[in-house]
Design an enzyme around this catalytic site. Structure first.
Site, PDB file in Angstrom:
ATOM      1  N   HIS A  94     -58.774 -41.665 -21.968  1.00 58.93           N
ATOM      2  CA  HIS A  94     -59.068 -42.477 -20.780  1.00 58.93           C
ATOM      3  C   HIS A  94     -57.852 -43.335 -20.430  1.00 58.93           C
ATOM      4  CE1 HIS A  94     -60.888 -45.289 -18.022  1.00 58.93           C
ATOM      5  NE2 HIS A  94     -61.857 -44.408 -17.860  1.00 58.93           N
ATOM      6  N   GLU A 166     -58.980 -38.401 -13.486  1.00 63.85           N
ATOM      7  CA  GLU A 166     -59.271 -39.759 -13.018  1.00 63.85           C
ATOM      8  C   GLU A 166     -57.974 -40.410 -12.542  1.00 63.85           C
ATOM      9  OE1 GLU A 166     -63.136 -41.388 -14.946  1.00 63.85           O
ATOM     10  OE2 GLU A 166     -61.483 -41.827 -16.291  1.00 63.85           O
ATOM     11  N   SER A 212     -64.287 -44.517  -8.909  1.00 66.75           N
ATOM     12  CA  SER A 212     -65.087 -45.084  -7.815  1.00 66.75           C
ATOM     13  C   SER A 212     -66.058 -44.077  -7.192  1.00 66.75           C
ATOM     14  CB  SER A 212     -64.175 -45.695  -6.745  1.00 66.75           C
ATOM     15  OG  SER A 212     -63.431 -46.769  -7.299  1.00 66.75           O
ATOM     16  N   GLY A 233     -67.976 -44.739 -13.837  1.00 68.94           N
ATOM     17  CA  GLY A 233     -67.849 -46.025 -14.519  1.00 68.94           C
ATOM     18  C   GLY A 233     -68.894 -47.005 -14.012  1.00 68.94           C
TER      19      GLY A 233
HETATM   20  P1  13P Z   1     -65.285 -46.436 -11.881  1.00 67.77           P
HETATM   21  O1  13P Z   1     -66.349 -45.440 -11.494  1.00 67.77           O
HETATM   22  O2  13P Z   1     -65.827 -47.800 -12.155  1.00 67.77           O
HETATM   23  O3  13P Z   1     -64.149 -46.423 -10.905  1.00 67.77           O
HETATM   24  O4  13P Z   1     -64.670 -45.949 -13.292  1.00 67.77           O
HETATM   25  C1  13P Z   1     -64.295 -44.620 -13.446  1.00 67.77           C
HETATM   26  C2  13P Z   1     -63.966 -44.395 -14.873  1.00 67.77           C
HETATM   27  O5  13P Z   1     -63.005 -44.929 -15.387  1.00 67.77           O
HETATM   28  C3  13P Z   1     -64.877 -43.541 -15.660  1.00 67.77           C
HETATM   29  O6  13P Z   1     -64.320 -43.233 -16.896  1.00 67.77           O
END
Ligand code: 13P
Length: 249
Positions: A94, A166, A212, A233
């Site tokens: 991550h 991501e 997001s 997230g």
């Molecule tokens: P968000 O959905 O809060 O942007 O986070 C994404 C994430 O890092 C999932 O691992």
């Protein structure tokens, strides 16, 4: 047919009591059965969550692990420890681990090997920073992150690998990659895997998008040919939002 997966990464949120509450609410939701659903609570909530989820279609994943089997690594958790409480999946790479805990491609390659040695499935994350995208280097960065941590694997191990793109600039910022940007990158990722292995193998790898993802944009992102699901997230902490993202397929 590759799997459709929606995984919720809780990050460092929800203590034991909050986790039990969120899991019990999740169990009350109507969820489409063709989508695999995973939640990744903090270590302290893994056992209670997996116990509560037994018999449901939802499974748990860890958010990280160490590469060693055991030893003098104060504060760390090994693959074997996770397996001993029934955790079969681990998120590795991550961007928050890379940025705040200095996890390099070389460290991640060792974690990948340890997870596979312990018969775990990996959700392997990668993605470019905003400066990389602005300078047109996003494919080069993503390609090298995948290659450096995963291309030493034999083809036979890839059935245990899920990829998660991501883009760092879209995580927790409210800014999402457009569905076209996501599709373009996912197609590039699949091609990169195909060039190294085979089109059959690349066709079978699930590639998730994260950054997001919300109920309002999930359907369009998931409708893209090479997007096989999402790593969620913030919206995974809210049961109604998470259910609506899962059911967006
Ligand atoms: P968000 O959905 O809060 O942007 O986070 C994404 C994430 O890092 C999932 O691992």
């Amino acid at each position: 047919m590759r799997k459709q997966i929606v995984a919720g990464n809780w990050k460092m949120n929800n203590d034991y009591v909050d986790s039990e509450l969120l899991v019990s609410k999740l169990l009350e939701q109507h969820i489409h059965s063709q989508t695999e659903v995973i939640i990744a609570p903090p270590f302290t909530s893994l056992l209670c969550s997996s116990n509560s989820l037994k018999g449901s279609q939802i499974t748990v994943a860890a958010q990280n692990m160490h590469f060693a089997e055991n030893g003098a690594y104060t504060g760390e958790i090994s693959a074997g420890m996770l397996k001993s409480i029934g955790v079969e999946t681990v998120i590795l790479g991550h961007s928050e681990r890379r940025a705040y805990f200095n996890e390099t491609d070389a460290i991640l390659a060792k974690k990948v090997d340890s997870a596979l040695r312990n018969s775990m499935r990996i959700i392997f994350c990668f993605g470019e920073e905003l400066t990389d995208r602005k300078s047109g280097n996003e494919q080069a960065i993503v390609g090298s992150q995948i290659k450096n941590a995963l291309f030493h694997l034999p083809a036979s191990e890839w059935e245990h690998v899920v990829l998660a793109y991501e883009p760092v600039w879209a995580i927790g910022t409210g800014e999402t990659a457009s569905p076209e940007q996501a599709q373009d990158m996912h197609a590039f990722i699949r091609k990169t895997v195909e060039n190294k292995y085979s089109s059959e193998l690349a066709d079978e790898v699930s590639i998730l998008y994260g950054g997001s993802v919300k109920p309002a944009n999930a359907k369009e992102i998931f409708s893209k040919a090479d997007v096989d699901g999402g790593l969620i997230g913030g919206a995974a902490l809210d049961v109604a939002q998470f259910r609506s993202i899962i059911n967006a397929f």
